[in-house]
Every structure is written in structure tokens, then in C-alpha cells.
Enzyme design. Structure first.
Site, PDB file in Angstrom:
ATOM      1  CD  GLU A   1      -3.045  -1.017   2.228  1.00 42.41           C
ATOM      2  OE1 GLU A   1      -2.886  -0.190   3.155  1.00 42.41           O
ATOM      3  OE2 GLU A   1      -4.019  -1.794   2.178  1.00 42.41           O
TER       4      GLU A   1
ATOM      5  CD  GLU B   1      -4.111  -5.880   3.256  1.00 46.67           C
ATOM      6  OE1 GLU B   1      -5.030  -5.181   3.752  1.00 46.67           O
ATOM      7  OE2 GLU B   1      -2.903  -5.592   3.362  1.00 46.67           O
TER       8      GLU B   1
END
Length: 502
Positions: free
Chosen positions: A176, A294
Site C-alpha cells: 500500500e 487483502e
């Protein structure tokens, strides 16, 4: 809802998207909250083995059908020094973990995790720190894990008790990195250069590894799309997969929440088209796969027992308590994953234990399954063989967030002898359904189960409830399977070829 009569599903076992790979049923272990400590690892627990990992949790992980686990983060990895987690435990430092503001004991690290994964026949997916570190540390970790030739880091692994390489195939280049919350956050060009340098160095150590570059953290990011294009353009020669993440919030209006599976499908279509557009610019036949490493639903009843001012070990954070509606939506998300299985390289339910997880350990030492455990376990068990193309004729529902969308979600798989049809009724009414396999007129019903959104919430102090129930009234007549789906439900019907069974 503007459809008269039953919803109809038509499929042919000759028309498929490709194989269902074990990596589609992955999960995620991060040093966050009680996921590792008091989750998978608890040396003083009655069921703990010689390595300190809980066998009762391992049994549920096996029942969940997980075949791959991503580690060690997540936000955690962007501040992680992997060297702190290897060597004699008595010499490992306790460190201030910055992502979740907690104390990390480093009693579980690379060797412990990879040994646990190996014993439980789980493929590891390792992430390297590209937030506060870079190519040198990443290449050293690959050398530690995968090198047989005597070298500085492979010799260190041997001194730590592991003679053979772990042979880790799948590696994430950071996590991320588009997010301002991430340690070491940079813009797309800077991350891409960092990932390219690390990827080259890692592949110099082991050319056979697969590399996952960080795409957009979610579809709502301001840089969504442009970030992914920049990263893929720069890392095209070393990237194998593009990581994306998505969490679907149970606190939103129910029609919007029930549209989550449809929204995930749109998201995947966009990312796949984006990756193929980059391939066209590079005049390349290479096809980047999506690492959906995720994904999950957020509960409408999250718990938070730690404030941002507290710093302690194993804080009980994000221990969501899931309703049966969450389980229905999670089943719908699995439908979308199956329907894109030809372009998904890996998918990881986030997380595995305690933190927004299907498995929760109780303070009294016992363990229980949340509602979301059940659709994951059933899908991992029954979605075998190949993903089939399906044609659906059914009602539409209206969501303020997504507009009109199909009232019936559906995916199907076959292994040649048995066919599983996964169905989600997103409407608020019972929905008659007809299923026709055009090249299998002698279809027979094997089993049928359903989960209904009846607002059951499991608490750690109560016995388990909310698992699948028998879906009654499903029968095959004249080559068509007939059934009736409860409102707001996830169901799976297993079919077999009657002639083959005789």
C-alpha cells in the site's frame, strides 16, 4: 425488482474460464493485534506444539480450506527489520512497532512463520519492506530464504537451525505504498523505481521467484488508475502480479452492502483492463495477474479496545464480530473471485485469526468460528476443477451507491464429475431459480446448503451458531434443477451427472 418468474442460470461444462488454483483460497497473517501472538502462536496454550503454535487453531485453518498465507504485512512490513526476527529468541529485541503502535517481541519471525507454513502445507507469500528499507535488505531476505550455496545469509539460516532453503516462490514488493498512512509513502514514480531496483536485486539472487508490485490500496484512492499504470509501466520487466485491496463496509445501507460482490467484479474488470492496456503499450503478450491479497468485509459491530495513546504488546484491535449478513456478502465476494479466476494470481482473506477474521481465540483458551468462516470453508472445499461461464436471467435490484445491479449473483465450477453452483440472492424476497447444464441433461442433485442473513451475531462467550443450513426443496426435473433461494442468502448446490454415478 422487475423480473417475472424464476431466475434462470444456464451453463455448459465445455465453456470455462480456466482452472481454479489453490492460491485463490489464501489468507493473511500480519503482526497486528492478536493475529500472531494469542492467535496462531501461544507457547503456553494446552494445544501448543513444540514450536509454540496452537494446534486447535491449525485444525480450523485446515477446515477453512486456506492453502496460502501472506506474511508479515500489511502496514507492519513497512517498518519491519526482518533481521530482528531471526536467531536465538533470547537475543531478539523488543521493538516499537510503528504501524499499529504496539510492542513487537519478535518471538515469531521468518523461520518460525515459514516452518509453521511448511508443517501445515501452506504456501508462503512473503512481503519485503519498501517503506523504510530497499533493495539491499530485500535481496538479503531472498538469499536467507532461498539460497543453497554457502553465502553470508544462507549460512546465517543454517546457524539458526534450517539447513535446506525454504524455496519461497511468491514475493510482495512493499505494501500500500500509495497510502499516506504508510511508513515511507512516496508517489507512484518513486515507488516504481524503488520496486524495480528491489525486484532486479531479488531476481539476481533467485531468478525463479514471482514478484507482486503494489497497486492502488483501494478503488477510492485519488491516484487510483494512474498509480497502477505508472507502476506497471516502470516495473513491466520484473512484475508478475499487481496487488489490489478492498474491504466492504457493513455499516453502509443494506442494499449497498449487498451489492459488494457486484462492486468487486467491476473493480476486477477495471484493473484487468488497465493491466492489459499497459501490455498493449509495451506491445507485449505478457498478461499481468491480479493479486487480490487483502479482501474482506468489515463488521457492522467492530470492537476496539486500544486507544492511539496506548502502546503495548498484542493490543486487541479490529476484532470484528460478524453478522450472518456479513457471511452472505463474503460468499458473494467469493463468487466474484471465482468468476475472475483466470486473471487472479492470488487472493487473501484478511486476516486469518482474531483481526477481522473468520477464526477467533477466546480469553479462556478456546477458539470459535465466526459466521464468515462458513462460506469460505464451503467454497474452498467445493470449488474444484475449472470455473465455468454462466448466463443469468433474473431480477434487478437498486442500490443508491451502485444503481441497478443483478439480484442474483452466480458462479459455477466443475471437476468433470461434479458441478458446484454458488448462488447469492441479493433481493429481499424469496427467489425461485432454475439451473440448466445444457451438456449434462442427466444432472442429479447431490447436496444443497444455504446461509441466510437473519442478523445472527456470534460473540466469543456464546456457543457457535449461524452455520449453513439445508436448502430444502431442490430437485432435478427434465434436465433442469429447481430451487428456491431465501431472501438475502448465499447458497451452494452440488450437482453430479446421474449416468456417471450409476
Amino acid at each position: 425488482m422487475t423480473h417475472d418468474g424464476p431466475a434462470r442460470v444456464t451453463l455448459c461444462t465445455e465453456f470455462d474460464r480456466g482452472p481454479i488454483e489453490p492460491r485463490l483460497f489464501g489468507s493473511f497473517v500480519e503482526h497486528m493485534g492478536r493475529c500472531v501472538y494469542e492467535g496462531i502462536y501461544q507457547p503456553d496454550h494446552p494445544t501448543a506444539g513444540e514450536h509454540g503454535f496452537r494446534h486447535d487453531v491449525e485444525e480450523l485453518i485446515s477446515a477453512l480450506g486456506v492453502r496460502l498465507v501472506r506474511y508479515p504485512g500489511g502496514n507492519f512490513v513497512s517498518g519491519y527489520r526482518w533481521e530482528d526476527g531471526v536467531g536465538p529468541r533470547s537475543e531478539r529485541p523488543s521493538t516499537f512497532e510503528l504501524a499499529w503502535r504496539s510492542i513487537e517481541s519478535n518471538q515469531v519471525g521468518t523461520d518460525e512463520f515459514l516452518g509453521w507454513a511448511e508443517r501445515n502445507q501452506l504456501e508462503p507469500m512473503m512481503a519485503v519492506n519498501l517503506g523504510t528499507r530497499g533493495a539491499e535488505a530485500a535481496a538479503a531476505l531472498v538469499e536467507y530464504c532461498n539460497t543453497a550455496t554457502p553465502t553470508r545469509y544462507s549460512d546465517w539460516r543454517r546457524r539458526n537451525g534450517r539447513s535446506d532453503p525454504y524455496d519461497v516462490r511468491l514475493w510482495c514488493l512493499g505494501n500500500e505504498m500509495d497510502g499516506e498512512w504508510q511508513l515511507g509513502h512516496v508517489d507512484a514514480k518513486a515507488y516504481a523505481r524503488r520496486a524495480l531496483a528491489a525486484g532486479h536485486a531479488m531476481k539476481q539472487v533467485d531468478p525463479s521467484i514471482e514478484l507482486v508490485v503494489s497497486g492502488s490500496s483501494n478503488r477510492e484512492m485519488a491516484s487510483y488508475g494512474s498509480w497502477d499504470q505508472t507502476v506497471l509501466d516502470t516495473t513491466w520487466d520484473i512484475a508478475d502480479q499487481l496487488s489490489i485491496h478492498a474491504y466492504y463496509d457493513g455499516r453502509q445501507p443494506e442494499p449497498d452492502f449487498l451489492g459488494s460482490g457486484y462492486a468487486m467484479g467491476r473493480y476486477l474488470d477495471e484493473v484487468i483492463a488497465l493491466a492489459d492496456g499497459v501490455a498493449a503499450r509495451h506491445r507485449s503478450d505478457k498478461r499481468i495477474k491480479v493479486a487480490f491479497d487483502e479482501w474482506n468485509v468489515w463488521s457492522s459491530r467492530p470492537t476496539e479496545t486500544t486507544t492511539r495513546d496506548e502502546v503495548r504488546a498484542r493490543p486487541a484491535i479490529a476484532e470484528d464480530r460478524y453478522q450472518s449478513l456479513d457471511a452472505v456478502v463474503l460468499g458473494d465476494l467469493l463468487v466474484s473471485l471465482i468468476n475472475h479466476s483466470d486473471r487472479i494470481g492470488v487472493a487473501c482473506l484478511s486476516l486469518l485469526v482474531n483481526v477481522s477474521a473468520p477464526i477467533v481465540t477466546r480469553p479462556d483458551g478456546s477458539v470459535f468460528r465466526q459466521t464468515t468462516f462458513h462460506p469460505m470453508a464451503a467454497t474452498a472445499r467445493l470449488a474444484r476443477g475449472r470455473s465455468l461461464q454462466t448466463r443469468i436471467d433474473g431480477p434487478t435490484v437498486t442500490s443508491r451507491r451502485y444503481g441497478d445491479l443483478p439480484g442474483l449473483g452466480c458462479a459455477a465450477t466443475t471437476d468433470g464429475s461434479a458441478t458446484s453452483v454458488f448462488l447469492v440472492n441479493r433481493t429481499t424476497s424469496a427467489l425461485p431459480v432454475e439451473i440448466k447444464i445444457i451438456d449434462r441433461p442427466d444432472t442429479a442433485v447431490g447436496s444443497a446448503m444455504t446461509l441466510v442473513a437473519d442478523h445472527i451475531v456470534l460473540e466469543p462467550s456464546t456457543p457457535e451458531t449461524g452455520g449453513p443450513q439445508l436448502l430444502s426443496g431442490v430437485e432435478a426435473r427434465d434436465g433442469v434443477v429447481h430451487g428456491r433461494l431465501p431472501p438475502r442468502s448465499w447458497s451452494v448446490i452440488s450437482l453430479s451427472n446421474e449416468k456417471e454415478d450409476q
